[in-house]
Structures are given as C-alpha cells and as structure tokens.
Write an enzyme that holds these catalytic residues in place. Structure first.
Site, short mmCIF file in Angstrom:
data_model
loop_
_atom_site.label_atom_id
_atom_site.label_comp_id
_atom_site.label_asym_id
_atom_site.label_seq_id
_atom_site.Cartn_x
_atom_site.Cartn_y
_atom_site.Cartn_z
N LYS A 1 0.91 -1.29 -0.05
CA LYS A 1 0.30 0.17 0.04
C LYS A 1 0.85 1.30 -0.07
CE LYS A 1 -1.90 -1.32 4.04
NZ LYS A 1 -1.37 -2.18 4.18
N ARG B 1 -10.23 0.39 8.02
CA ARG B 1 -9.71 -0.86 8.34
C ARG B 1 -10.89 -1.67 9.00
NH1 ARG B 1 -4.00 -0.06 8.56
NH2 ARG B 1 -3.05 -2.19 8.96
N ARG C 1 11.70 -5.50 4.91
CA ARG C 1 11.24 -4.15 4.85
C ARG C 1 12.40 -3.13 5.62
NH1 ARG C 1 5.75 -1.76 5.39
NH2 ARG C 1 5.64 -3.07 7.45
N ARG D 1 10.92 -1.34 11.49
CA ARG D 1 9.68 -0.96 12.32
C ARG D 1 9.69 -2.10 13.33
NH1 ARG D 1 4.47 0.13 8.38
NH2 ARG D 1 3.50 -1.32 9.83
N ARG E 1 -0.83 -9.23 12.73
CA ARG E 1 -1.07 -8.37 11.74
C ARG E 1 -2.09 -9.02 10.97
NH1 ARG E 1 4.20 -5.16 10.87
NH2 ARG E 1 2.83 -4.26 8.99
P1 AP5 Z 1 4.67 -1.59 1.92
O1 AP5 Z 1 4.48 -0.73 0.66
O2 AP5 Z 1 5.60 -0.97 3.04
O3 AP5 Z 1 3.64 -2.39 2.38
P2 AP5 Z 1 2.23 -1.82 3.37
O4 AP5 Z 1 1.06 -2.59 2.42
O5 AP5 Z 1 2.40 -0.39 3.28
O6 AP5 Z 1 2.47 -2.59 4.57
P3 AP5 Z 1 2.27 -2.15 6.08
O7 AP5 Z 1 3.04 -3.01 6.86
O8 AP5 Z 1 2.65 -0.63 6.10
O9 AP5 Z 1 0.90 -2.41 6.45
P4 AP5 Z 1 0.08 -2.32 7.52
O10 AP5 Z 1 -1.24 -2.11 7.16
O11 AP5 Z 1 0.32 -3.52 8.41
O12 AP5 Z 1 0.84 -1.32 8.43
P5 AP5 Z 1 0.18 0.28 8.87
O13 AP5 Z 1 1.44 1.05 9.00
O14 AP5 Z 1 -0.99 0.61 7.89
O15 AP5 Z 1 5.73 -2.90 1.30
C1 AP5 Z 1 6.20 -3.66 2.32
C2 AP5 Z 1 7.47 -4.26 1.86
O16 AP5 Z 1 7.47 -4.89 0.42
C3 AP5 Z 1 8.32 -3.23 1.55
O17 AP5 Z 1 9.79 -3.57 1.97
C4 AP5 Z 1 8.58 -3.17 -0.14
O18 AP5 Z 1 9.90 -2.45 -0.46
C5 AP5 Z 1 8.22 -4.45 -0.42
N1 AP5 Z 1 7.37 -4.60 -1.64
C6 AP5 Z 1 6.22 -3.71 -1.95
N2 AP5 Z 1 5.60 -3.95 -3.19
C7 AP5 Z 1 6.36 -5.15 -3.38
C8 AP5 Z 1 5.99 -5.83 -4.51
N3 AP5 Z 1 4.99 -5.78 -5.41
N4 AP5 Z 1 7.03 -6.97 -4.93
C9 AP5 Z 1 8.03 -7.14 -4.03
N5 AP5 Z 1 8.04 -6.49 -2.96
C10 AP5 Z 1 7.41 -5.39 -2.69
O19 AP5 Z 1 -0.34 0.11 10.32
C11 AP5 Z 1 0.36 -0.33 11.38
C12 AP5 Z 1 -0.42 -0.27 12.64
O20 AP5 Z 1 -0.95 0.87 13.09
C13 AP5 Z 1 -1.56 -1.34 12.54
O21 AP5 Z 1 -0.95 -2.85 12.84
C14 AP5 Z 1 -2.56 -0.86 13.73
O22 AP5 Z 1 -2.14 -1.22 15.06
C15 AP5 Z 1 -2.39 0.65 13.55
N6 AP5 Z 1 -3.45 1.19 12.71
C16 AP5 Z 1 -3.19 1.66 11.23
N7 AP5 Z 1 -4.43 2.01 10.68
C17 AP5 Z 1 -5.35 1.69 11.58
C18 AP5 Z 1 -6.83 1.91 11.47
N8 AP5 Z 1 -7.54 2.18 10.31
N9 AP5 Z 1 -7.43 1.30 12.39
C19 AP5 Z 1 -6.90 0.77 13.47
N10 AP5 Z 1 -5.60 0.59 13.62
C20 AP5 Z 1 -4.85 1.05 12.78
MG MG Z 2 2.48 1.00 5.01
#
Ligand code: AP5
Ligand code: MG
Length: 217
Positions: free
Chosen positions: A13, A87, A126, A159, A170
């Site tokens: 994402k 979410r 990552r 992270r 997660r």
């Molecule tokens: P990346 O692009 O970083 O993936 P991402 O989908 O952004 O993954 P996240 O880990 O950030 O998602 P998340 O939903 O768990 O965390 P968030 O920060 O939102 O890519 C990942 C890796 O893969 C990178 O190294 C990249 O280079 C590589 N990559 C990407 N695309 C690729 C491809 N096509 N091929 C190969 N490699 C690739 O949330 C964190 C925490 O915050 C949650 O756990 C929760 O506690 C809280 N939170 C956030 N939002 C909410 C909400 N709305 N409600 C409640 N709690 C929330």
């Molecule tokens: Mg992210």
C-alpha cells in the site's frame, strides 16, 4: 480524485501510494504513518496507540476515525489516497458519513491482493528511512548503499512491529477485521481487485491503468 487502497500488511500500500500521489497530485494519507508520527512526537494519541500497534492489534475505531477525519479535512481539492484506513466496516461507514457531509464520496477502491505466504518475506525485509519515510526492501528494492537512504543518507531502520510474531498477529487481524471491507465496497463503489503478487512495477502499471481510465471519464 478520492481513492481507497485496501490490502493486507505488506501488500504494498505505502509503496504504491507514493507512485500514485506523484502522478495524480494527491495527498497520501497513511493512518499507520500518522500514528507513527504521533508516537515519535510523544503525544497523548501516540501513547494511547502504542500498545495496540506493538501487538499487531487495531487501534480503537473512535481514536482512528477522529484522527483521519481531521487529516481528510486538510486535503487539497485535487483529492487524496487513503492507505490503511478504513480498516473496519464501522470505519468505512464513518468515512462515508464524513465525506457525505460535504457532498463528497470515494471515487475508487483498489484492493491489493497478495498471498499470505509472501507477506512475511516482504515485511521482515522492509527497511525504512526515519527521516523522509522512504521504504526499501533488502532484496526487492535495495538502496544504492546497503542500509543507507538514497534520498538523505540517513541510516535505515526496521519497524518495531515487523517481527515474525507481530506480523502473524497483524495478518490474523487483517483477515478477521479488515477483509470484510471487500464486501462492503464491492456493493458500494467502483471496486477493483489487483493482483499484487507481481513486481512493484507491474502492480504500479495496473493501478495507473485503472486510475487513468477513471480520470478520462
Ligand atoms: P509496503 O508498501 O511498506 O506495504 P504496506 O502495505 O504499506 O505494509 P504495512 O506493513 O505498512 O501495512 P500495515 O497495514 O500492516 O501497517 P500500517 O502502517 O498501515 O511494502 C512492504 C515491503 O514490501 C517493502 O519493503 C516494499 O519495498 C516491499 N514491496 C512492496 N511491493 C512489493 C512488490 N510488489 N514486490 C516485492 N516487494 C514489494 O499500520 C500499522 C499499525 O497501525 C496497525 O497494525 C494498527 O495497529 C495501526 N493502525 C493503522 N491504521 C489503522 C486503522 N485504520 N485502524 C486501526 N488501527 C490502525
Ligand atoms: Mg504501509
């Protein structure tokens, strides 16, 4: 243009949002990034969110909904792309209400589909820049110098919620609480499943095709 990018942890994402905002001049609103900034600043909100994030659980809806409504208010007229929000079905309903208050709605929902089997490798590999937020991968998207950000020379970090144990939580949280959103949006808006098992460049091309088609209408 108002976009929701759905997808499991590690589905790409953040990586794809960076491409989308560059091409269409949108604001990138990542709930995870906003929470991490709140934590780094030591705010009350950041402190409240900490234990949920570290265990891989969702931060309670009422905190997130308020936080994101404030962020959306500041978005430019050109629009925004939401990353990590909504979410839960409750968050999606509240988002729709917030937008409807100003006569707005979500234009398109893109769902990044990735097999669970490749998620752990993406997340544990990552590395991110604490200074500018750039995201790399130790094999798939290497910086020019190992462990150093290409943009500003800062040392890259992992992270704290990117350990195998927390990633497993997660993912479980995603399937139980976030995946039902797919049905919510399938019935409500322009919705597309995207095969995000492909390379980041291939996924970007598919997303641009969908968004170019929307812009042309
Ligand atoms: P990346 O692009 O970083 O993936 P991402 O989908 O952004 O993954 P996240 O880990 O950030 O998602 P998340 O939903 O768990 O965390 P968030 O920060 O939102 O890519 C990942 C890796 O893969 C990178 O190294 C990249 O280079 C590589 N990559 C990407 N695309 C690729 C491809 N096509 N091929 C190969 N490699 C690739 O949330 C964190 C925490 O915050 C949650 O756990 C929760 O506690 C809280 N939170 C956030 N939002 C909410 C909400 N709305 N409600 C409640 N709690 C929330
Ligand atoms: Mg992210």
């Amino acid at each position: 243009m108002r976009i929701v990018l759905l997808g499991a942890p590690g589905s790409g994402k953040g990586t794809q949002c960076k491409q989308i905002v560059g091409r269409y001049s949108l604001l990138h609103l990542s709930s995870g990034d906003i929470l991490r900034r709140e934590r780094a600043s030591g705010s009350e909100l950041g402190k409240e969110a900490q234990s949920y994030m570290d265990s891989g659980a969702l931060v309670p809806d009422e905190i997130i909904i308020k936080m994101m409504a404030k962020a959306i208010e500041k978005a430019p007229d050109s629009g925004f792309v939401l990353d990590g929000f909504p979410r839960t079905v409750n968050q999606a309903e509240e988002l729709d209400k917030t937008l409807a208050n100003d006569g707005r709605s979500i234009d398109i929902v893109l769902n990044l589909e990735v097999e669970d089997g490749i998620i752990e490798d993406r997340i544990t590999g990552r590395r991110s820049c604490p200074q500018c937020g750039a995201v790399y991968h130790i094999r798939n998207l290497k910086p020019k110098r190992e462990g150093i950000c290409d943009n500003d020379g800062t040392e890259l970090v992992q992270r704290p919620d990117d350990t195998p144990e927390v990633v497993a939580n997660r993912l479980e949280t995603y399937h139980r609480q976030t995946e039902p959103l797919v049905d919510y949006y399938k019935n409500n808006s322009t919705f597309f499943d995207i095969d995000a098992n492909k390379s980041a460049d291939d996924v970007k091309d598919i997303l641009f095709d969908k968004l170019d088609a929307l812009v042309a209408t």
